[in-house]
Design a protein around this motif. Structure first.
Motif, PDB file in Angstrom:
ATOM      1  N   VAL A 190      39.657  20.895  40.375  1.00  0.00           N
ATOM      2  CA  VAL A 190      41.330  21.001  40.725  1.00  0.00           C
ATOM      3  C   VAL A 190      41.814  19.543  40.267  1.00  0.00           C
ATOM      4  O   VAL A 190      41.669  18.784  40.911  1.00  0.00           O
ATOM      5  CB  VAL A 190      42.278  22.098  41.238  1.00  0.00           C
ATOM      6  CG1 VAL A 190      43.015  21.849  40.655  1.00  0.00           C
ATOM      7  CG2 VAL A 190      41.442  22.906  40.403  1.00  0.00           C
ATOM      8  N   GLY A 191      41.987  18.992  39.612  1.00  0.00           N
ATOM      9  CA  GLY A 191      42.811  17.601  39.305  1.00  0.00           C
ATOM     10  C   GLY A 191      42.369  16.509  38.931  1.00  0.00           C
ATOM     11  O   GLY A 191      42.417  15.345  38.679  1.00  0.00           O
ATOM     12  N   ALA A 192      40.983  16.667  38.423  1.00  0.00           N
ATOM     13  CA  ALA A 192      40.133  15.827  37.723  1.00  0.00           C
ATOM     14  C   ALA A 192      40.989  15.385  36.494  1.00  0.00           C
ATOM     15  O   ALA A 192      41.867  16.271  35.413  1.00  0.00           O
ATOM     16  CB  ALA A 192      38.888  16.527  37.421  1.00  0.00           C
ATOM     17  N   THR A 193      40.014  14.548  36.103  1.00  0.00           N
ATOM     18  CA  THR A 193      40.818  13.792  34.738  1.00  0.00           C
ATOM     19  C   THR A 193      39.075  13.409  33.835  1.00  0.00           C
ATOM     20  O   THR A 193      38.632  13.860  34.003  1.00  0.00           O
ATOM     21  CB  THR A 193      41.483  12.591  35.407  1.00  0.00           C
ATOM     22  OG1 THR A 193      40.465  11.530  35.611  1.00  0.00           O
ATOM     23  CG2 THR A 193      42.283  12.370  36.621  1.00  0.00           C
ATOM     24  N   PRO A 194      40.403  13.399  32.539  1.00  0.00           N
ATOM     25  CA  PRO A 194      38.769  12.616  31.518  1.00  0.00           C
ATOM     26  C   PRO A 194      38.306  11.766  31.889  1.00  0.00           C
ATOM     27  O   PRO A 194      36.934  11.761  31.575  1.00  0.00           O
ATOM     28  CB  PRO A 194      39.887  12.480  30.035  1.00  0.00           C
ATOM     29  CG  PRO A 194      41.361  13.299  30.238  1.00  0.00           C
ATOM     30  CD  PRO A 194      41.923  13.216  32.277  1.00  0.00           C
ATOM     31  N   LEU A 195      38.688  11.091  32.912  1.00  0.00           N
ATOM     32  CA  LEU A 195      37.681   9.670  33.483  1.00  0.00           C
ATOM     33  C   LEU A 195      36.387  10.121  33.999  1.00  0.00           C
ATOM     34  O   LEU A 195      35.345  10.509  34.366  1.00  0.00           O
ATOM     35  CB  LEU A 195      38.533   8.970  34.353  1.00  0.00           C
ATOM     36  CG  LEU A 195      37.747   7.614  34.254  1.00  0.00           C
ATOM     37  CD1 LEU A 195      37.431   6.896  32.902  1.00  0.00           C
ATOM     38  CD2 LEU A 195      38.763   6.714  35.034  1.00  0.00           C
ATOM     39  N   ASP A 196      37.017  11.633  35.148  1.00  0.00           N
ATOM     40  CA  ASP A 196      36.216  12.140  36.213  1.00  0.00           C
ATOM     41  C   ASP A 196      35.045  12.557  35.258  1.00  0.00           C
ATOM     42  O   ASP A 196      34.358  12.886  35.141  1.00  0.00           O
ATOM     43  CB  ASP A 196      37.016  12.947  36.811  1.00  0.00           C
ATOM     44  CG  ASP A 196      38.165  12.355  37.844  1.00  0.00           C
ATOM     45  OD1 ASP A 196      37.518  11.488  38.680  1.00  0.00           O
ATOM     46  OD2 ASP A 196      39.067  12.544  37.681  1.00  0.00           O
ATOM     47  N   PHE A 197      35.965  13.417  34.009  1.00  0.00           N
ATOM     48  CA  PHE A 197      34.771  14.413  32.807  1.00  0.00           C
ATOM     49  C   PHE A 197      33.451  13.230  32.290  1.00  0.00           C
ATOM     50  O   PHE A 197      32.571  13.869  32.443  1.00  0.00           O
ATOM     51  CB  PHE A 197      35.991  14.502  32.073  1.00  0.00           C
ATOM     52  CG  PHE A 197      34.534  15.767  30.787  1.00  0.00           C
ATOM     53  CD1 PHE A 197      34.359  16.458  30.784  1.00  0.00           C
ATOM     54  CD2 PHE A 197      34.433  14.893  29.722  1.00  0.00           C
ATOM     55  CE1 PHE A 197      33.692  17.964  30.235  1.00  0.00           C
ATOM     56  CE2 PHE A 197      33.732  16.253  28.709  1.00  0.00           C
ATOM     57  CZ  PHE A 197      33.482  17.469  28.121  1.00  0.00           C
ATOM     58  N   ALA A 198      34.024  12.389  31.505  1.00  0.00           N
ATOM     59  CA  ALA A 198      33.247  10.598  30.941  1.00  0.00           C
ATOM     60  C   ALA A 198      32.361  10.448  32.115  1.00  0.00           C
ATOM     61  O   ALA A 198      31.390  10.476  32.305  1.00  0.00           O
ATOM     62  CB  ALA A 198      34.073   9.681  30.954  1.00  0.00           C
ATOM     63  N   TYR A 199      32.610  10.648  33.672  1.00  0.00           N
ATOM     64  CA  TYR A 199      31.380   9.968  34.610  1.00  0.00           C
ATOM     65  C   TYR A 199      30.464  10.489  34.863  1.00  0.00           C
ATOM     66  O   TYR A 199      29.419  10.427  35.059  1.00  0.00           O
ATOM     67  CB  TYR A 199      32.192   8.833  36.023  1.00  0.00           C
ATOM     68  CG  TYR A 199      32.721   7.662  35.180  1.00  0.00           C
ATOM     69  CD1 TYR A 199      31.407   7.286  35.400  1.00  0.00           C
ATOM     70  CD2 TYR A 199      33.478   7.376  35.041  1.00  0.00           C
ATOM     71  CE1 TYR A 199      32.109   5.402  35.593  1.00  0.00           C
ATOM     72  CE2 TYR A 199      34.124   6.166  35.515  1.00  0.00           C
ATOM     73  CZ  TYR A 199      33.095   5.380  35.368  1.00  0.00           C
ATOM     74  OH  TYR A 199      33.172   4.474  35.148  1.00  0.00           O
ATOM     75  N   ALA A 200      31.305  12.518  34.597  1.00  0.00           N
ATOM     76  CA  ALA A 200      29.994  13.518  34.876  1.00  0.00           C
ATOM     77  C   ALA A 200      29.131  13.662  33.685  1.00  0.00           C
ATOM     78  O   ALA A 200      28.045  14.110  33.817  1.00  0.00           O
ATOM     79  CB  ALA A 200      31.449  14.987  35.081  1.00  0.00           C
ATOM     80  N   ILE A 201      29.658  13.040  33.131  1.00  0.00           N
ATOM     81  CA  ILE A 201      28.354  13.226  31.726  1.00  0.00           C
ATOM     82  C   ILE A 201      27.618  12.431  31.641  1.00  0.00           C
ATOM     83  O   ILE A 201      26.357  12.453  32.324  1.00  0.00           O
ATOM     84  CB  ILE A 201      29.504  13.258  30.013  1.00  0.00           C
ATOM     85  CG1 ILE A 201      30.548  14.286  30.301  1.00  0.00           C
ATOM     86  CG2 ILE A 201      28.270  12.886  28.923  1.00  0.00           C
ATOM     87  CD1 ILE A 201      29.654  15.696  30.307  1.00  0.00           C
ATOM     88  N   GLY A 206      31.658   6.837  31.162  1.00  0.00           N
ATOM     89  CA  GLY A 206      32.889   6.436  31.818  1.00  0.00           C
ATOM     90  C   GLY A 206      33.001   5.218  32.409  1.00  0.00           C
ATOM     91  O   GLY A 206      34.543   5.035  32.135  1.00  0.00           O
ATOM     92  N   ASP A 207      32.346   3.960  31.984  1.00  0.00           N
ATOM     93  CA  ASP A 207      32.708   2.607  32.659  1.00  0.00           C
ATOM     94  C   ASP A 207      32.995   1.935  31.024  1.00  0.00           C
ATOM     95  O   ASP A 207      33.881   1.530  30.793  1.00  0.00           O
ATOM     96  CB  ASP A 207      30.652   2.116  32.531  1.00  0.00           C
ATOM     97  CG  ASP A 207      30.248   1.898  33.547  1.00  0.00           C
ATOM     98  OD1 ASP A 207      31.331   2.582  34.400  1.00  0.00           O
ATOM     99  OD2 ASP A 207      29.903   1.521  33.689  1.00  0.00           O
ATOM    100  N   GLN A 208      32.545   2.469  29.745  1.00  0.00           N
ATOM    101  CA  GLN A 208      33.716   2.255  28.201  1.00  0.00           C
ATOM    102  C   GLN A 208      34.123   3.620  27.660  1.00  0.00           C
ATOM    103  O   GLN A 208      34.951   3.421  26.452  1.00  0.00           O
ATOM    104  CB  GLN A 208      31.744   2.067  27.005  1.00  0.00           C
ATOM    105  CG  GLN A 208      30.760   1.689  27.783  1.00  0.00           C
ATOM    106  CD  GLN A 208      29.752   1.635  26.675  1.00  0.00           C
ATOM    107  OE1 GLN A 208      29.605   1.997  25.595  1.00  0.00           O
ATOM    108  NE2 GLN A 208      29.179   0.929  27.292  1.00  0.00           N
ATOM    109  N   CYS A 209      35.230   3.998  28.597  1.00  0.00           N
ATOM    110  CA  CYS A 209      36.162   4.921  28.001  1.00  0.00           C
ATOM    111  C   CYS A 209      37.505   4.328  28.553  1.00  0.00           C
ATOM    112  O   CYS A 209      37.316   3.202  28.602  1.00  0.00           O
ATOM    113  CB  CYS A 209      35.764   6.074  29.100  1.00  0.00           C
ATOM    114  SG  CYS A 209      37.384   7.355  29.576  1.00  0.00           S
ATOM    115  N   VAL A 210      38.287   4.391  26.689  1.00  0.00           N
ATOM    116  CA  VAL A 210      38.912   4.151  27.101  1.00  0.00           C
ATOM    117  C   VAL A 210      40.304   5.179  26.124  1.00  0.00           C
ATOM    118  O   VAL A 210      41.054   4.773  25.958  1.00  0.00           O
ATOM    119  CB  VAL A 210      38.548   2.823  25.328  1.00  0.00           C
ATOM    120  CG1 VAL A 210      38.107   1.813  25.737  1.00  0.00           C
ATOM    121  CG2 VAL A 210      38.719   3.944  24.360  1.00  0.00           C
ATOM    122  N   GLY A 211      40.062   6.090  26.151  1.00  0.00           N
ATOM    123  CA  GLY A 211      40.577   7.250  26.297  1.00  0.00           C
ATOM    124  C   GLY A 211      40.789   8.825  25.729  1.00  0.00           C
ATOM    125  O   GLY A 211      39.160   8.594  25.516  1.00  0.00           O
ATOM    126  N   ALA A 212      41.218   9.625  25.340  1.00  0.00           N
ATOM    127  CA  ALA A 212      40.592  10.960  26.019  1.00  0.00           C
ATOM    128  C   ALA A 212      41.247  11.925  24.887  1.00  0.00           C
ATOM    129  O   ALA A 212      42.692  11.880  24.455  1.00  0.00           O
ATOM    130  CB  ALA A 212      39.757  11.831  27.028  1.00  0.00           C
TER     131      ALA A 212
END
Length: 508
Positions: A190-201, A206-212
């Protein structure tokens, strides 16, 4: 139409290996009329004319079936409700989603487990009676305990808002379930962000994430995910992690990956800067650069300074923990050898070893040069700018620039202020601090260092930091002859492509 829809859904469940019992029904005309009147909406705004119910075995499979349905038929934005994560006050639990069916019609799916279905259809008491007499499971015991607490809250809290806040707090869960664009279920805190989701994948995502995009809509990277969100990560090969991301990511995996990238990048930059600073210092002392960097003397000094390799020693210079002069002095100072022939004629003034100490005769006071003087550490004046002297107790005369930030406080004691001037025959260097704001691009640091070297100036210290807006701040301590020399250096730096500003600062 409903039977064909059920058949398609059943085939999809079998293909995915998900258990589920499916039934459906059309909404009654009178129910449609009542809903239109109750909500004051038109017929076109009724989305559950056709409803299909799927009963499965586990909560995880409920979310898996939801993701499967969304991968087959496009979901209608804003028409998803997660009553599993946040049950209604009567303990009703189910996932509700509306999709655009095979013939372009809106179809509502309700997904739940057998236990949820029994409570939803027959109530908590019926679910209790369904169990064998006298054998109430731990979950049922928790349900009835929660109901008793629910009644107590209702009695104790007269304010409806406080009552609802208490209920929501009790229903708070530690995890949420979100979906990938392919319908795969992911469990995150709970409270996780799209960036957390990106690094989970994947780390690279995650390193190249610019938006969601969440449910088809763009959201900021610090957006907090909720159960049922469909998450699509937008990436760019030119994107890199930022230190500011650490302020809002939630998972330890994301934090670890971001910190690792920053550490590696800082080491690369420190190695590049340290190597350039050493090369400049070797040239200034007429030492062969390539041979000196590969010499045994440098390796032995690395071990003496606690560095395992020469590269690590050079990084220490780049980080500002060692000065280039300390390294170079090792080449001509030794217990058994005198100065190297290549260093003959090179003078090492007191000012080079002790920045801030005035050369003899640098400043004249009342026409004389024989007064104990020192440069103020707060403003570090250089020849060419207006200065004044301040008599200190036990330390002689301290020289301040006229625009020194501390000068106003010094003026309270006018008797200690004296007029001084630079010696017109002064020949030497003074340390100044320069701050450069630049776009975070590859090679900018090297070009700035080359520009400073082109102006016959020496860098004695450097610090580099990056910002979240993809800009970098380069802070240098540079040895200059006078204000004209400093102005020449600033102009040379500003000619570098990508430089936004370059200015002298009075202390970092």
């Amino acid at each position: 139409y409903i039977q064909s829809l059920i058949h398609l859904a059943q085939q999809a469940l079998l293909a995915a290996g998900l258990p589920g019992q499916i039934d459906g029904r059309p909404k009654h005309l009178f129910s449609i009329y009542q809903k239109m009147a109750r909500r004051s909406v038109s017929f076109d705004e009724i989305f559950d004319l056709t409803a299909v119910r799927i009963v499965t075995d586990t909560k995880m499979n409920c979310y898996a079936i939801l993701g499967l349905l969304h991968s087959i038929w496009p979901p209608v934005p804003g028409r998803f409700k997660d009553y599993i994560a946040t049950p209604r006050s009567n303990l009703y639990q189910s996932l509700h989603t509306t999709v655009v069916g095979p013939q372009g019609e809106y179809v509502e799916f309700q997904i739940r487990t057998a236990d949820m279905h029994r409570i939803n259809e027959y109530g908590v008491a019926a679910h209790w009676l369904y169990k064998e007499p006298g054998k109430i499971g731990g979950r049922d015991e928790q349900v009835f305990s929660w109901l008793r607490q629910f009644v107590e809250w209702h009695k104790d809290l007269a304010d409806n808002r406080q009552f609802m806040d208490s209920v929501k707090l009790d229903l708070f869960h530690d995890v949420v379930f979100v979906f990938t664009p392919t319908g795969e279920v992911r469990e995150i805190p709970v409270g996780a962000t799209p960036l957390d989701f990106a690094y989970a994948i994947h780390t690279e995502i995650g390193d190249q994430c610019v938006g969601a995009k969440i449910n088809g809509k763009l959201v900021p990277l610090r957006y907090q995910l909720s159960s049922g969100d469909m998450v699509e990560i937008l990436t760019s090969p030119s994107q890199v992690p930022h230190r500011g991301w650490l302020k809002f990511v939630r998972t330890s995996r994301a934090k670890t990956k971001i910190k690792h990238w920053i550490k590696v990048e800082e080491q690369k930059r420190a190695l590049e800067l340290g190597r350039r600073l050493l090369e400049q210092e070797f040239r200034r002392h007429n030492l062969p650069v390539a041979q000196s960097l590969k010499s045994d003397r440098l390796s032995s000094m690395a071990k003496a300074k606690g560095s395992e390799t020469v590269e690590e020693l050079i990084r220490q210079v780049g980080f500002g923990r060692l000065s280039p002069d300390q390294i170079v002095s090792h080449f001509y100072e030794g217990p058994e050898q005198g100065p190297s022939p290549s260093t003959k004629g090179v003078s090492h003034s007191p000012q080079q070893k002790f920045p801030g100490l005035l050369r003899e005769g640098s400043v004249k006071f009342g026409g004389t040069k024989d007064v104990l003087m020192q440069l103020s550490k707060c403003c570090k004046p250089v020849p060419g700018e207006p200065i004044r002297g301040y008599i200190t107790r036990g330390r002689g005369l301290t020289i301040h620039a006229i625009d020194c930030p501390n000068f106003q406080s010094l003026e309270w004691d006018h008797n200690r202020l004296v007029e001084v001037e630079w010696d017109s025959e002064l020949d030497g260097t003074h340390s100044v601090e320069v701050s450069v704001l630049t776009l975070d691009r590859t090679g900018v640091l090297a070009k700035v260092s080359a520009g400073i070297s082109h102006c016959q100036a020496n860098i004695t210290r450097a610090e580099i930091s990056t910002r979240e807006d993809r800009k970098a701040v380069l802070d240098f301590v540079i040895e200059v002859k006078n204000t004209a020399h400093l102005e020449l250096i600033l102009q040379e730096i500003q000619r570098v492509d990508g430089i936004l500003s370059a200015k002298r600062v009075r202390g970092w």
